[in-house]
Design a protein around this motif. Structure first.
Motif, short mmCIF file in Angstrom:
data_model
loop_
_atom_site.label_atom_id
_atom_site.label_comp_id
_atom_site.label_asym_id
_atom_site.label_seq_id
_atom_site.Cartn_x
_atom_site.Cartn_y
_atom_site.Cartn_z
N GLY A 158 62.57 16.12 54.56
CA GLY A 158 62.19 14.51 54.92
C GLY A 158 62.23 13.73 53.65
O GLY A 158 62.05 12.56 53.67
N LYS A 159 62.80 14.42 52.55
CA LYS A 159 63.12 13.49 51.33
C LYS A 159 64.38 13.01 51.06
O LYS A 159 65.37 13.46 51.73
N ILE A 160 64.58 12.04 50.40
CA ILE A 160 66.01 11.36 49.86
C ILE A 160 66.61 12.14 48.39
O ILE A 160 65.82 11.85 47.66
N VAL A 161 67.38 12.90 48.53
CA VAL A 161 68.03 13.69 47.41
C VAL A 161 69.37 12.99 47.13
O VAL A 161 70.25 12.64 47.86
N GLY A 162 69.63 12.76 45.71
CA GLY A 162 70.78 11.91 45.07
C GLY A 162 71.71 13.18 44.65
O GLY A 162 71.09 14.28 44.09
N ALA A 163 73.10 12.47 44.48
CA ALA A 163 73.93 13.51 43.83
C ALA A 163 75.07 12.70 43.55
O ALA A 163 75.33 11.75 44.10
N GLN A 164 75.99 13.32 42.62
CA GLN A 164 77.32 12.40 42.43
C GLN A 164 78.43 12.66 43.24
O GLN A 164 78.47 13.75 43.91
#
Length: 279
Positions: A158-164
């Motif tokens: 349920g979380k927002i995960v960032g990546a390049q």
């Protein structure tokens, strides 16, 4: 030339005319031979069509592999490795920042000659480009802020995960189908620095990033981030080369092997990471 001139003017002026002529002819012959010898000693020129420079494609905001310092100069571990390799190959090196999400198109479009900037070797990428033997092992780590309640992969649900964007971090997340399916969103960024800023600002719950990059960035802001014990897998870094450039690939493989064997790669690694983490 001055040396032969001196010999000529010191010939005995009282000598017979024929002897004078013979002496002068001998000197002329020696000058000619000296000139020929000098010409033969010149270094051989590169064969017609041989490459004399290599253009390295990179993301210039990917510390500590390749980034700009406070003087706007490109520095980093991979920068130093590429410079050393090019020097050993007798080639000039040019570093060209590119859109990393379009790196394979840049390489195959011949706008750059190699991709050298923490490039992960994957089976998918092998379909389009060739790789040198691995020179470093890396992990895709999960970073959160120090006060985050997230302790493990399961907590990312349920979380927002960032990546390049275009990085192997995105591929690593997708490969873990169970975790990927539980996420609210995977948000991509042009570079990891921007993703880390969004994490600090609370717009992300976590980021997935190359370990060498993540730990380096975290070290610059002590106490602000935490790395989870779990990660998204181990991977190897290699230099990307066009599939039709087998000669350059062979040269790079031999050069990288020599740099490892004589300790040069370990020395460069120690300068950037404090120890030898090359493979």
């Amino acid at each position: 030339m001055l040396r032969w001139y001196r010999i000529a003017v010191e010939i005995d002026s009282s000598a017979e005319p024929m002897k004078k002529i013979a002496a002068l002819l001998m000197i002329a012959g020696l000058v000619t031979l000296a000139a020929c010898g000098k010409k033969d000693a010149e270094p051989a020129k590169p064969a017609a069509g041989a490459a004399t420079a290599v253009v390295v494609g990179l993301d210039d905001n990917f510390p500590p592999m390749g980034f700009r310092d406070d003087k706007n100069q490109l520095v980093g571990f991979d920068i130093d490795m590429a410079k050393e390799a090019a020097n050993r190959l007798g080639m000039a090196v040019e570093f060209k920042p590119i859109d990393w999400s379009a790196k394979e198109a840049e390489l195959n479009g011949k706008r750059v000659d190699v991709l050298w900037n923490g490039l992960t070797i994957t089976e998918e990428r092998k379909k389009n480009i060739s790789f040198t033997a691995p020179y470093m092992t890396n992990h895709q780590i999960i970073m959160v802020t120090t006060n985050s309640p997230i302790k493990a992969k399961a907590d990312l649900a349920g979380k927002i995960v960032g990546a390049q964007d275009g990085s192997s971090a995105v591929d690593a997340i997708r490969k873990d189908e169970k975790t990927a399916a539980s996420l609210k969103e995977v948000k991509t960024f042009g570079d990891n620095v921007t993703a880390l800023m969004d994490l600090s600002a609370g717009r992300l719950d976590a980021i997935v990033v190359d370990e060498v990059v993540g730990r380096y960035l975290a070290s610059k802001r002590t106490g602000e981030y935490r790395v989870l014990d779990e990660n998204f897998g181990t991977e190897d870094y290699g230099v990307g080369v066009r599939k039709d450039d087998a000669e350059l690939l062979d040269k790079l493989n031999k050069t990288l092997a020599a740099m490892k064997q004589d300790g040069t790669a370990a020395k460069i690694s120690a300068q950037w990471f404090g120890s030898d983490i090359t493979k």
